[in-house]
Write a protein that holds these residues in place. Structure first.
Motif, PDB file in Angstrom:
ATOM      1  N   UNK A   1      -9.791   4.862   9.717  1.00  0.00           N
ATOM      2  CA  UNK A   1      -8.611   3.984   9.783  1.00  0.00           C
ATOM      3  C   UNK A   1      -7.410   4.739   9.261  1.00  0.00           C
ATOM      4  N   UNK A   2      -6.219   4.314   9.733  1.00  0.00           N
ATOM      5  CA  UNK A   2      -4.966   4.903   9.238  1.00  0.00           C
ATOM      6  C   UNK A   2      -3.927   3.790   9.117  1.00  0.00           C
ATOM      7  N   UNK A   3      -4.148   2.863   8.198  1.00  0.00           N
ATOM      8  CA  UNK A   3      -3.251   1.698   8.112  1.00  0.00           C
ATOM      9  C   UNK A   3      -1.838   2.060   7.677  1.00  0.00           C
ATOM     10  N   UNK A   4      -1.687   3.152   6.952  1.00  0.00           N
ATOM     11  CA  UNK A   4      -0.348   3.504   6.454  1.00  0.00           C
ATOM     12  C   UNK A   4       0.614   3.827   7.582  1.00  0.00           C
TER      13      UNK A   4
ATOM     14  N   UNK B   1      -2.897   3.288   0.682  1.00  0.00           N
ATOM     15  CA  UNK B   1      -3.531   4.603   0.684  1.00  0.00           C
ATOM     16  C   UNK B   1      -4.818   4.601  -0.157  1.00  0.00           C
ATOM     17  N   UNK B   2      -4.754   3.937  -1.282  1.00  0.00           N
ATOM     18  CA  UNK B   2      -5.934   3.847  -2.159  1.00  0.00           C
ATOM     19  C   UNK B   2      -7.071   3.109  -1.451  1.00  0.00           C
ATOM     20  N   UNK B   3      -6.749   2.009  -0.758  1.00  0.00           N
ATOM     21  CA  UNK B   3      -7.765   1.262  -0.014  1.00  0.00           C
ATOM     22  C   UNK B   3      -8.309   2.101   1.139  1.00  0.00           C
ATOM     23  N   UNK B   4      -7.407   2.841   1.776  1.00  0.00           N
ATOM     24  CA  UNK B   4      -7.809   3.718   2.881  1.00  0.00           C
ATOM     25  C   UNK B   4      -8.767   4.797   2.372  1.00  0.00           C
ATOM     26  N   UNK B   5      -8.432   5.368   1.217  1.00  0.00           N
ATOM     27  CA  UNK B   5      -9.288   6.414   0.633  1.00  0.00           C
ATOM     28  C   UNK B   5     -10.655   5.847   0.233  1.00  0.00           C
ATOM     29  N   UNK B   6     -10.668   4.636  -0.313  1.00  0.00           N
ATOM     30  CA  UNK B   6     -11.936   3.987  -0.673  1.00  0.00           C
ATOM     31  C   UNK B   6     -12.789   3.768   0.578  1.00  0.00           C
ATOM     32  N   UNK B   7     -12.144   3.356   1.671  1.00  0.00           N
ATOM     33  CA  UNK B   7     -12.848   3.165   2.944  1.00  0.00           C
ATOM     34  C   UNK B   7     -13.448   4.489   3.412  1.00  0.00           C
TER      35      UNK B   7
END
Length: 200
Positions: A170-173, A136-142
């Motif tokens: 993106x929605x990797x989660x 989620x943190x990586x997704x938010x940074x993206x």
């Protein structure tokens, strides 16, 4: 881990059943022999009389004595068998087994088998939560970087922004989160179908 007391109970049950069968066999043998001897008595008497001869009193008396003896034996062994079916029980009482199960065995099984697995599951849960939060943190940074690029290319913050829908989100989660069906399968003791490649 095995509940060893039940093995003792099963052995005792086997011994009781063997004793009951021995009494049953003795009774059935006496009963069958009595039936055969009565039939022989009737046959001996009938054949003599039908042939116009006087019955062999000595032979009939011997058969009659044997019938009396076998009658007593059949009654005695039949009653003994009946008593064993009602009174012969394993030495270890059900209450003793229940008490042993709910006491020492339950405690040992919980501490030696269940507790380590719960600890492992808790550690895996914590690692899973940490991993999801990291995603989620990586997704938010993206997303923060994506929006920076969007507003650099077109500073309008409204429906007329020409870039906002062209830069992909993106929605990797979504690929790693467990859904309600997954949790239902796990709670039922099965690996979710979507994750079946890892074995049970």
């Amino acid at each position: 881990m095995k509940f060893k007391l039940i093995e003792k109970v099963m052995q005792e049950r086997g011994e009781v059943q063997a004793q009951q069968k021995a009494f049953q066999d003795e009774y059935l043998t006496a009963r069958d022999e009595l039936t055969e001897t009565k039939a022989l008595y009737e046959r001996t008497l009938t054949e003599s009389v039908s042939a116009g001869q006087r019955p062999d009193d000595k032979a009939l008396d011997a058969l009659s004595d044997k019938i009396s003896e076998l009658t007593r034996k059949a009654e005695r062994t039949g009653r003994a068998y009946e008593v064993t079916t009602h009174s012969l029980r394993p030495k270890t009482a059900n209450d003793e087994v229940i008490s042993a199960w709910n006491g020492e065995y339950l405690h040992q099984y919980t501490t030696q088998v269940i507790a380590p697995k719960i600890d492992a599951a808790n550690a895996a849960r914590d690692a899973y939560i940490d991993a999801v939060l990291a995603v989620r943190e990586a997704e938010q940074a993206y997303e923060t970087e994506r929006m920076s690029v969007v507003f650099t290319l077109d500073p309008r913050n409204d429906l007329h922004n020409t870039v906002i829908y062209k830069l992909h989100k993106i929605n990797p989660a979504s690929a790693i989160l467990l859904n309600s069906d997954d949790l239902h399968s796990i709670n039922g003791g099965h690996r979710p179908a979507a994750y079946s490649t890892g074995g049970k």
